[in-house]
Design a protein around this motif. Structure first.
Motif, PDB file in Angstrom:
ATOM      1  N   MET A  57      -4.319  -3.916  -1.099  1.00 56.31           N
ATOM      2  CA  MET A  57      -3.195  -3.068  -0.680  1.00 56.31           C
ATOM      3  C   MET A  57      -2.438  -2.511  -1.879  1.00 56.31           C
ATOM      4  O   MET A  57      -1.886  -1.415  -1.809  1.00 56.31           O
ATOM      5  CB  MET A  57      -2.259  -3.850   0.247  1.00 56.31           C
ATOM      6  N   SER A  58      -2.431  -3.236  -2.989  1.00 50.50           N
ATOM      7  CA  SER A  58      -1.733  -2.731  -4.175  1.00 50.50           C
ATOM      8  C   SER A  58      -2.415  -1.481  -4.731  1.00 50.50           C
ATOM      9  O   SER A  58      -1.894  -0.825  -5.619  1.00 50.50           O
ATOM     10  CB  SER A  58      -1.670  -3.808  -5.261  1.00 50.50           C
ATOM     11  N   ARG A  59      -3.607  -1.183  -4.192  1.00 49.39           N
ATOM     12  CA  ARG A  59      -4.290   0.045  -4.612  1.00 49.39           C
ATOM     13  C   ARG A  59      -4.111   1.165  -3.586  1.00 49.39           C
ATOM     14  O   ARG A  59      -4.832   2.164  -3.615  1.00 49.39           O
ATOM     15  CB  ARG A  59      -5.795  -0.218  -4.796  1.00 49.39           C
ATOM     16  N   GLY A  60      -3.197   0.957  -2.653  1.00 50.00           N
ATOM     17  CA  GLY A  60      -2.895   2.018  -1.687  1.00 50.00           C
ATOM     18  C   GLY A  60      -3.681   1.910  -0.402  1.00 50.00           C
ATOM     19  O   GLY A  60      -3.562   2.759   0.488  1.00 50.00           O
TER      20      GLY A  60
ATOM     21  N   ASP B 109       0.829  -1.212   0.000  1.00 45.08           N
ATOM     22  CA  ASP B 109       0.000   0.000   0.000  1.00 45.08           C
ATOM     23  C   ASP B 109       0.866   1.265   0.000  1.00 45.08           C
ATOM     24  O   ASP B 109       0.513   2.266  -0.616  1.00 45.08           O
ATOM     25  CB  ASP B 109      -0.979   0.006   1.183  1.00 45.08           C
ATOM     26  N   GLN B 110       2.024   1.191   0.663  1.00 48.76           N
ATOM     27  CA  GLN B 110       2.910   2.352   0.662  1.00 48.76           C
ATOM     28  C   GLN B 110       3.493   2.572  -0.730  1.00 48.76           C
ATOM     29  O   GLN B 110       3.606   3.704  -1.194  1.00 48.76           O
ATOM     30  CB  GLN B 110       4.037   2.136   1.677  1.00 48.76           C
ATOM     31  N   ARG B 111       3.836   1.469  -1.391  1.00 49.71           N
ATOM     32  CA  ARG B 111       4.366   1.582  -2.752  1.00 49.71           C
ATOM     33  C   ARG B 111       3.321   2.218  -3.675  1.00 49.71           C
ATOM     34  O   ARG B 111       3.636   3.072  -4.502  1.00 49.71           O
ATOM     35  CB  ARG B 111       4.748   0.203  -3.298  1.00 49.71           C
ATOM     36  N   ALA B 112       2.078   1.760  -3.491  1.00 50.63           N
ATOM     37  CA  ALA B 112       1.002   2.286  -4.340  1.00 50.63           C
ATOM     38  C   ALA B 112       0.829   3.783  -4.119  1.00 50.63           C
ATOM     39  O   ALA B 112       0.648   4.543  -5.066  1.00 50.63           O
ATOM     40  CB  ALA B 112      -0.299   1.551  -4.047  1.00 50.63           C
ATOM     41  N   ARG B 113       0.902   4.181  -2.854  1.00 49.42           N
ATOM     42  CA  ARG B 113       0.692   5.601  -2.565  1.00 49.42           C
ATOM     43  C   ARG B 113       1.846   6.473  -3.086  1.00 49.42           C
ATOM     44  O   ARG B 113       1.692   7.668  -3.247  1.00 49.42           O
ATOM     45  CB  ARG B 113       0.459   5.816  -1.070  1.00 49.42           C
ATOM     46  N   LEU B 114       2.994   5.837  -3.351  1.00 49.12           N
ATOM     47  CA  LEU B 114       4.104   6.585  -3.956  1.00 49.12           C
ATOM     48  C   LEU B 114       3.965   6.663  -5.472  1.00 49.12           C
ATOM     49  O   LEU B 114       4.787   7.284  -6.147  1.00 49.12           O
ATOM     50  CB  LEU B 114       5.436   5.928  -3.594  1.00 49.12           C
TER      51      LEU B 114
END
Lengths: 263, 469
Positions: free
Chosen positions: B423-426, A75-80
């Motif tokens: 989670m891959s969607r943030g 999720d952190q990667r996605a938010r970046l």
């Protein structure tokens, strides 16, 4: 330094090393394709980059806009700004597409359920969805369906691209996005991706076949075999592969036909 | 009685529901249970003689019946340590302004008056043993709808009580039905006249405030022919380190062609034993629907039942149970097909987290002569980790050959793949798990009025966040 940089990435699954030192550089505005035969490590690459817990990073580095990703949760990667369009999108029963998209957008905006000002409003949400839904030929009723439940192959892949269009990543990984697509869907999906192409967005298309590359012209093509990049070049590499297949590296009967399959 | 603290719902429960008021009561009976205390309760209520006698008989039955050992562990309940009657206010009010300040503030914090203004046709608020506030829309009153606390119901409509009280669930039904019949106080009495449809829900809110409190509300609902009512109840209590007891009895009669829906969102604090008997009789072409949500309590044992008495009767139970650390939700349903051409469905969804345990316990019984019965049972369990437990006890007793009975059960875990995808969607891990859980109970949530659906999703979110780590 490139905007997205994979340096000597080594990844294992269940104790077996699959990626044996992969390096790639993608700059914003560019479209790269990673092509490879079955078992070359394509899925491992996309899953490891996004941070799937079953893939162990054994070495190397991945940087997005200078920020190291490998220690971060998905999720952190996605938010970046990283995005992965799944080869096999997952069903989440009881959660509507609208709720899913809204929650993802709100997460990206740092809305934690408290500061209402950060949450996306209904009007803005509708406006954000209108254009990509139109391009992808997705009906409004789609938003009240449960995430990927009962979706056809084409609907699943279109939904992946819709999410991408809404979340606006700076680096998108498209994992076998053309597999399972009928000819209409591949047109809509390509049209949508091409409309996002350029600007701030870097794209890495991961594919076995050349088919999707006829719709989305890559700037660079890399050939992944047995966990390593064995050749990099311009779009001519894909043309070449279409003629010869992966036979130069692996023993694949009728390889040429296999690479061009379904065109 | 020394019991290890069971506080685990996190600070959010404490702040939102777990607060308590100073005890400022009109009357508080001594701890423990005796014929004297029962007589005292009856005397304070100025009840008719028959009710006083019924209470004493029930006390006797309660004492003779052994503790049930087939379900959850009840061995730690100390009946002598419980307060059986606690009167918090001199009188019942029909205006919030007349409710004592402390109590009014409590219900304000719980959002009861706000909900009443927005979307309810009538409200009852019970605090400890007595109902302190009551209201009903004027137009419903004019149509002859009765919505009273059960004590007032008995006083004002003795003929209905003589006819129905204790007929659906007699004192001897089980140990806790006997206890309730002996010590009952408060609860709701509803009568909906022939053909009247109460389109907006009626709601009761049950609040325990004092430590070691026993709350024994008694509810009686009579839906006359072709009528409809939707009754909703909610419950909360402060968090104490010693136990409280909530043991209600709910009796419902649904007459020919009528429909009754009874919705519960039970969110007791995790020091409450919640042992409730709920049963409805459904007559010709009548429909009874239990929508039963169990989130709180240390132990819940509750199996809403429908006795399908005449042809065409229909029974539905839709329930969810959420068990976190230290909680055991032993819940289910009972359908008794006592007539031909009757149908029933049971849908049970349970979620176990952080070592919590959920049990589905259900009975479908088809009596001789009840042909062409249809029944379908579906239980789905979701486990959030490896320490949590789910078990299923489905019983079918069938004395008839021409019946269709289906049973389906699934147990699943939140999968790594689902989490990774979200989670891959943030979306953070906690939020992703919450989404998966809320999606899992969506068939339940969508049956609730919107405001309650939103509230339930929020409660699940609190549970998911509260017990992390």
């Amino acid at each position: 330094m490139a905007d997205f940089e994979i340096k000597d990435l080594r990844v294992g699954v269940e104790g077996r090393e699959i990626l044996k030192g992969v390096s790639l550089q993608v700059n914003r505005g560019e479209v790269h394709a990673v092509m490879g035969p079955n078992g070359s490590g394509k899925s491992t690459l996309s899953n490891a980059l996004m941070g799937h817990p079953s893939y162990q990073v054994l070495g190397g580095e991945v940087l997005l806009n200078g920020q190291s990703l490998l220690e971060l949760q998905p999720d952190q990667r996605a938010r970046l700004g990283l995005y992965l369009a799944f080869q096999y999108p997952i069903v989440v029963p009881g959660v509507t597409m609208a709720n899913f998209l809204r929650t993802a957008l709100n997460a990206q905006r740092g809305y934690d359920g408290k500061d209402k000002a950060k949450a996306i409003g209904p009007k803005e949400f509708r406006e954000l969805l209108a254009e990509p839904m139109n391009t992808l030929r997705i009906d409004k009723s789609f938003l009240s369906r449960y995430v990927n439940e009962g979706f056809s192959g084409g609907e699943k892949k279109r939904a992946e691209i819709l999410q991408m269009a809404v979340l606006r990543p700076t680096m998108a990984l498209l994992d076998e996005t053309d597999s399972g697509l009928d000819i209409d869907s591949i047109k809509y999906v390509s049209e949508s991706i091409n409309s996002m192409r350029g600007g701030e967005l870097g794209i890495l298309i991961i594919t076995h076949y050349t088919r999707i590359l006829k719709f989305i012209q890559p700037d660079y093509v890399h050939v992944l075999v047995n966990g390593q990049v064995v050749r990099s070049g311009g779009s001519e590499v894909a043309d070449q592969l279409e003629n010869t297949g992966y036979s130069e590296w692996v023993d694949e009967p009728a390889a040429a036909a296999a690479v061009a399959e379904e065109v | 009685m020394a019991v290890a603290p069971r506080i685990n719902v996190g600070d959010d429960y404490k702040e939102k529901y777990g607060f308590f008021d100073p005890e400022n009561y009109v009357f508080k009976a001594k701890r423990g249970l005796s014929p004297e205390i029962i007589q005292e309760i009856s005397w304070m209520k100025q009840e008719p003689e028959w009710m006083a006698k019924l209470r004493l008989r029930a006390l006797d039955i309660f004492r003779k019946k052994p503790m049930p050992t087939w379900g959850a562990d009840l061995s730690k309940i100390d009946f002598e340590n419980i307060f059986y009657y606690l009167k918090s206010s001199e009188k019942q009010s029909t205006s919030w302004d007349d409710v004592p300040d402390d109590i009014k503030r409590t219900f304000d914090r719980l959002g009861v008056p706000q909900a009443e203004r927005k979307f309810l046709a009538g409200v009852a608020a019970q605090y400890e043993s007595e109902v302190v506030y009551h209201s009903l829309h004027k137009d419903l009153e004019k149509k002859g709808v009765l919505f009273l606390d059960t004590d007032s119901g008995l006083r004002d409509h003795p003929e209905l009580f003589q006819e129905y009280f204790g007929t659906v669930i007699p004192a001897a039904d089980n140990k806790f039905a006997a206890l309730n019949t002996a010590a009952w106080s408060g609860g709701s009495f509803i009568y909906v006249p022939k053909g009247v449809k109460v389109d907006i829900p009626l709601q009761a809110y049950f609040r325990i405030n004092a430590e070691n409190m026993g709350q024994f509300e008694r509810t009686l609902i009579i839906c006359d022919e072709d009528s409809f009512v939707h009754y909703i109840e909610g419950c909360t209590a402060p968090i104490y380190t010693t136990d409280s007891l909530h043991s209600a009895v709910v009796e419902i009669i649904v007459k020919k062609g009528a429909r009754c829906r009874y919705t519960t969102i039970q969110n007791w604090s995790t020091n409450v034993y919640n042992l409730v008997t709920k049963r409805a009789l459904a007559y010709e072409g009548a429909t009874m629907e239990w929508v039963d949500g169990n989130l709180g309590s240390a132990v819940t044992m509750k199996y809403p039942s429908v006795y399908l008495m005449e042809p065409g009767a229909k029974g539905d139970v839709l329930s969810i149970a959420f068990a976190g650390k230290g909680q055991h939700q032993d819940a289910g349903a009972k359908m008794v097909h006592a007539a031909p051409n009757t149908t029933s469905t049971i849908t049970s969804k349970s979620i176990s987290k952080a070592g919590g345990r959920t049990s589905y316990r259900g009975l479908v019984k088809v009596q001789p002569g009840s042909s062409h019965v249809k029944s379908f049972v579906k239980c789905d369990a979701l486990l959030l980790d490896d320490q949590s437990i789910s078990d299923t006890y489905p019983y079918i007793e069938c004395d008839e050959s021409e019946v269709t009975i289906g049973h389906e059960a699934t147990v699943s875990k939140v999968s790594d793949e689902q989490l990774f995808y979200l989670m891959s969607r943030g979306i953070s891990q906690v939020e992703a798990e919450t989404m998966i859980v809320n999606g899992f109970i969506e068939p339940f949530t969508k049956e609730l009025p919107l405001e309650y659906a939103v509230e339930l999703n929020r409660l699940i979110q609190l549970e998911m966040e509260g017990s992390v780590g």
